[in-house]
Design an enzyme around this catalytic site. Structure first.
Site, mmCIF file in Angstrom:
data_model
loop_
_atom_site.group_PDB
_atom_site.id
_atom_site.type_symbol
_atom_site.label_atom_id
_atom_site.label_comp_id
_atom_site.label_asym_id
_atom_site.label_seq_id
_atom_site.Cartn_x
_atom_site.Cartn_y
_atom_site.Cartn_z
ATOM 1 N N GLU A 54 66.179 42.077 54.505
ATOM 2 C CA GLU A 54 65.758 42.336 53.126
ATOM 3 C C GLU A 54 66.903 42.134 52.138
ATOM 4 O OE1 GLU A 54 64.022 46.222 53.436
ATOM 5 O OE2 GLU A 54 62.530 45.477 54.873
ATOM 6 N N TYR A 56 65.582 53.899 54.358
ATOM 7 C CA TYR A 56 65.438 53.850 55.806
ATOM 8 C C TYR A 56 65.849 55.136 56.525
ATOM 9 C CZ TYR A 56 63.785 49.099 55.818
ATOM 10 O OH TYR A 56 63.002 47.988 55.639
ATOM 11 N N PRO A 80 48.113 45.620 54.620
ATOM 12 C CA PRO A 80 48.883 45.736 55.855
ATOM 13 C C PRO A 80 48.329 44.831 56.949
ATOM 14 C CG PRO A 80 48.337 47.904 54.977
ATOM 15 C CD PRO A 80 47.556 46.912 54.185
#
Length: 418
Positions: free
Chosen positions: A137, A95, A400
């Site tokens: 997550e 990230y 996606p």
């Protein structure tokens, strides 16, 4: 928590993102892969080349900016993307890298319009948004690993059986190579398949829906061989699976993931609509419904090019013969002579409003659909025209997330059930 000043700055960028969002995300991926080519082992190269990933990220960034003062509104999207990330192996350490190059891309594209104040506000906002993904997550990774039969990362599975379902579709039956327990899943979920393809520099990972009910001694994925054409090259992973893999070979799989799942608590009628290989999660749901909810009315509608391209027809027909709860309808847009002679389909052309209203007379039901994007745009349009509540409409994109906003009429009419 973000300050009111930061929130206002972020919201002021919404009009800019609506115009330049895709340019920013395109530049972002250029910077990301130039500086961290190892991440090409994770990302879908085909989606990159077709612009799907860039558009999906642009939409996500736009939604985050639009709802920056109420991020709970985008939590369902966060969870959907987090499922993908967990199945691919995206980790917390990725990230900061993403944040660095996203801000750099904003600066490159917007130039002097990307003031220090705006970039600082987005840095703060990205930290909050990334934190939501990381926390979500983390819980998903723990659940995947700690559940009965669960595992971390990718696990070896042996192909125990291959079935040719149609001219272009095969099913692969998969059992753990270690002979260990098999994690359960919810109907509609998928697994990621990781392949090392000879001649390819990077690993390729693709998600495939599990196409049978849970609680079997195997997983089953059903894969269409994606042929190349002018707008899109042939599918590397699907071609490899069809052409190279045989019984006894090994595939590497992630634990099941995905938020597009059957709501078993809803006892109302359910309608399953699919186009082409989009029937895979529908078959999982169908097999589960006839087994676990025999009192629940089910309407199964499938669109295909013709009988040669129609997968699992014999299986669905057999279920319909044995289960009074199930009504089945097929639509072929290009039926061949054999289809016409055998009357193996119920409607010719594309699914239309008149026919849909005839075969689905109820509106108080749950509707699930999956297929190529033009097909999904058409189905969404028709369901809304039938008066179906948006809360009762559930769908999943291949790859996606995209948009089901009504496009040009010619795009809808060119939808191919392949």
């Amino acid at each position: 928590m973000l300050s009111e000043n930061t929130i206002q700055i972020i919201k002021s960028t919404v009009p800019v993102l609506s115009i330049h969002g895709t340019a920013i995300t395109t530049r972002f991926y250029e910077l990301l892969f130039t500086n961290h080519p190892e991440l090409l082992h994770v990302f879908n190269h085909a989606n990159q080349k077709q612009g799907k990933q860039q558009a999906a990220l642009a939409n996500a960034v736009y939604a985050a900016a639009l709802h920056i003062d109420n991020l709970a509104a985008v939590l369902p999207v966060v969870k959907q993307i987090a499922h993908k990330h967990r199945s691919l192996g995206v980790k917390e350490e990725h990230y900061p890298i993403v944040g660095k190059y996203l801000l750099a891309a904003m600066k490159d594209v917007l130039q002097e319009a990307a003031t220090e104040e705006i970039l600082q506000a987005w840095a703060e906002a990205y930290g909050v948004i990334a934190g939501a993904f990381i926390d979500t997550e983390k819980a998903m990774y723990e659940e995947a690993e700690q559940q009965a039969g669960g595992w971390e990362g990718f696990r070896a599975f042996v192909i125990t059986r291959i079935v040719q379902e149609s001219e272009v579709i095969k099913s692969f039956y998969l059992e753990p190579a270690d002979k260990g327990a098999l994690a359960s899943f919810e109907p509609g979920q998928y697994v990621s398949v990781k392949l090392e393809i000879p001649g390819e520099k990077y690993t390729h990972i693709r998600q495939y829906s599990l196409s049978d009910a849970p609680q079997q001694p195997y997983y089953r994925i059903t894969v269409k061989k994606e042929a190349g054409h002018i707008e899109r090259p042939a599918g590397k992973v699907s071609s490899a699976l069809h052409d190279r893999f045989k019984q006894g070979d090994v595939l590497m799989l992630s634990a099941p993931a995905g938020s597009f799942t059957l709501n078993a608590a809803d006892r109302r009628p359910v309608v399953l609509l699919s186009g082409g290989v989009g029937l895979t999660p529908m078959i999982s749901m169908l097999n589960t419904l006839v087994k676990e909810q025999p009192e629940r009315p089910v309407t199964f509608i499938h669109a295909a090019r013709n009988g040669q391209w129609h997968a699992m027809k014999e299986h669905v027909d057999a279920l319909a013969e044995r289960n009074q709860q199930l009504s089945v309808f097929y639509c072929y847009d290009h039926p061949n002579a054999e289809d016409i002679a055998q009357r193996g389909h119920h409607h010719e052309g594309f699914i239309d409003l008149t026919w849909l209203r005839q075969i689905v007379p109820v509106t108080d039901a749950s509707f699930y659909f999956c297929g190529p994007t033009p097909f999904m745009k058409l189905i969404n349009k028709l369901l809304l025209a039938c008066g179906i509540s948006a809360n009762d409409i559930h769908y999943e994109f291949f790859g996606p997330a995209g948009s089901l906003e009504e496009g040009e009429e010619e795009e809808l009419q060119s939808a191919v059930r392949s």
